[in-house]
Design a protein around this motif. Structure first.
Motif, mmCIF file in Angstrom:
data_model
loop_
_atom_site.group_PDB
_atom_site.id
_atom_site.type_symbol
_atom_site.label_atom_id
_atom_site.label_comp_id
_atom_site.label_asym_id
_atom_site.label_seq_id
_atom_site.Cartn_x
_atom_site.Cartn_y
_atom_site.Cartn_z
ATOM 1 N N CYS A 1 0.850 -1.191 0.000
ATOM 2 C CA CYS A 1 0.000 0.000 0.000
ATOM 3 C C CYS A 1 0.884 1.237 0.000
ATOM 4 C CB CYS A 1 -0.939 0.002 1.205
ATOM 5 S SG CYS A 1 -0.121 0.257 2.772
ATOM 6 N N PRO B 1 -4.342 0.868 -6.026
ATOM 7 C CA PRO B 1 -5.273 -0.054 -5.364
ATOM 8 C C PRO B 1 -5.820 -1.109 -6.321
ATOM 9 C CG PRO B 1 -5.907 2.231 -4.967
ATOM 10 C CD PRO B 1 -4.800 2.241 -5.976
ATOM 11 N N SER C 1 -8.461 -3.258 -8.380
ATOM 12 C CA SER C 1 -9.695 -2.804 -9.007
ATOM 13 C C SER C 1 -10.864 -3.746 -8.746
ATOM 14 C CB SER C 1 -9.489 -2.633 -10.511
ATOM 15 O OG SER C 1 -8.992 -3.828 -11.064
ATOM 16 N N GLN D 1 -10.219 -11.475 -8.051
ATOM 17 C CA GLN D 1 -9.910 -11.046 -6.690
ATOM 18 C C GLN D 1 -8.460 -11.342 -6.326
ATOM 19 O OE1 GLN D 1 -12.429 -12.917 -3.831
ATOM 20 N NE2 GLN D 1 -11.957 -11.438 -2.241
ATOM 21 N N HIS E 1 -7.285 -12.773 -0.764
ATOM 22 C CA HIS E 1 -7.895 -11.922 0.255
ATOM 23 C C HIS E 1 -7.659 -12.527 1.618
ATOM 24 C CE1 HIS E 1 -11.227 -14.809 -0.053
ATOM 25 N NE2 HIS E 1 -11.612 -14.382 1.133
ATOM 26 N N VAL F 1 -18.328 -4.670 0.206
ATOM 27 C CA VAL F 1 -18.388 -4.876 -1.244
ATOM 28 C C VAL F 1 -19.159 -6.139 -1.582
ATOM 29 C CG1 VAL F 1 -16.286 -3.600 -1.779
ATOM 30 C CG2 VAL F 1 -16.136 -6.029 -1.313
ATOM 31 N N SER G 1 -13.642 -4.100 1.536
ATOM 32 C CA SER G 1 -12.405 -3.542 1.006
ATOM 33 C C SER G 1 -11.781 -2.742 2.145
ATOM 34 C CB SER G 1 -12.738 -2.628 -0.176
ATOM 35 O OG SER G 1 -11.579 -2.122 -0.760
ATOM 36 N N ASP G 2 -10.484 -2.931 2.394
ATOM 37 C CA ASP G 2 -9.826 -2.169 3.459
ATOM 38 C C ASP G 2 -9.543 -0.744 2.971
ATOM 39 O OD1 ASP G 2 -7.319 -2.050 2.097
ATOM 40 O OD2 ASP G 2 -6.511 -3.758 3.189
ATOM 41 N N ALA H 1 -7.026 0.692 1.926
ATOM 42 C CA ALA H 1 -6.118 0.785 0.781
ATOM 43 C C ALA H 1 -6.658 0.035 -0.435
ATOM 44 C CB ALA H 1 -4.740 0.230 1.156
ATOM 45 N N GLY H 2 -7.858 -0.562 -0.321
ATOM 46 C CA GLY H 2 -8.479 -1.226 -1.462
ATOM 47 C C GLY H 2 -8.335 -2.734 -1.515
ATOM 48 N N HIS H 3 -7.619 -3.355 -0.573
ATOM 49 C CA HIS H 3 -7.487 -4.814 -0.556
ATOM 50 C C HIS H 3 -8.786 -5.441 -0.071
ATOM 51 C CE1 HIS H 3 -3.387 -3.253 0.450
ATOM 52 N NE2 HIS H 3 -3.102 -4.008 -0.603
ATOM 53 N N SER H 4 -9.142 -6.576 -0.641
ATOM 54 C CA SER H 4 -10.352 -7.249 -0.185
ATOM 55 C C SER H 4 -10.047 -8.132 1.019
ATOM 56 C CB SER H 4 -10.943 -8.094 -1.319
ATOM 57 O OG SER H 4 -10.021 -9.048 -1.769
#
Length: 129
Positions: A13, A60, A62, A70, A73, A98, A113-114, A116-119
């Motif tokens: 991140c 991040p 998408s 994915q 995760h 999400v 999604s955290d 920073a965009g991570h699932s």
């Protein structure tokens, strides 16, 4: 002879300290400086060990766009009776739901999604990946 091994999931991140604090609060763990200058570790009881690494060119993920996969995760396990509270806690710390089935009744797995965009998901103990 088998070499003893362990593993740690490393998330990239732009702001590792902030993301490490998010996960430390969410998991009831501690954030501490890693062994590398751009690495922060999240460690605690019950097997919690993550690392957050600064990526100077971070973009991040998408996902959950339908055309993107994915990839990977983090699955956080909680007692089924604690799912709703765990979801409220995650959202209060900055997680974004999400899950396409959100609001569709009882769900044993909740996807987020955290910051920073991570699932990641919160799931009832005993549910498979």
């Amino acid at each position: 002879m088998t070499v003893k091994k362990t593993s740690v999931l490393v998330l990239d991140c732009a702001e590792p300290h902030e993301l490490a604090l998010f996960y430390a609060r969410l998991l009831g763990a501690d954030a501490q400086a890693g062994h590398e200058p751009d690495l922060v570790e999240v460690v605690g009881g019950a097997g919690v060990h993550l690392a957050i690494r600064k990526d100077h060119g971070y973009a991040p993920p998408s996902w959950p766009r339908p055309e993107d996969s994915q990839q990977a995760h983090l699955r956080i396990l909680v007692d089924i009776a604690d799912l709703d509270e765990a979801e409220r806690e995650a959202v209060s710390l900055g997680a974004v739901p999400v899950d396409p089935d959100a609001g569709a009744g009882a769900r044993e797995v909740r996807v987020f999604s955290d910051p920073a965009g991570h699932s990641f998901s919160i799931a009832a103990t005993g549910w498979s990946v």
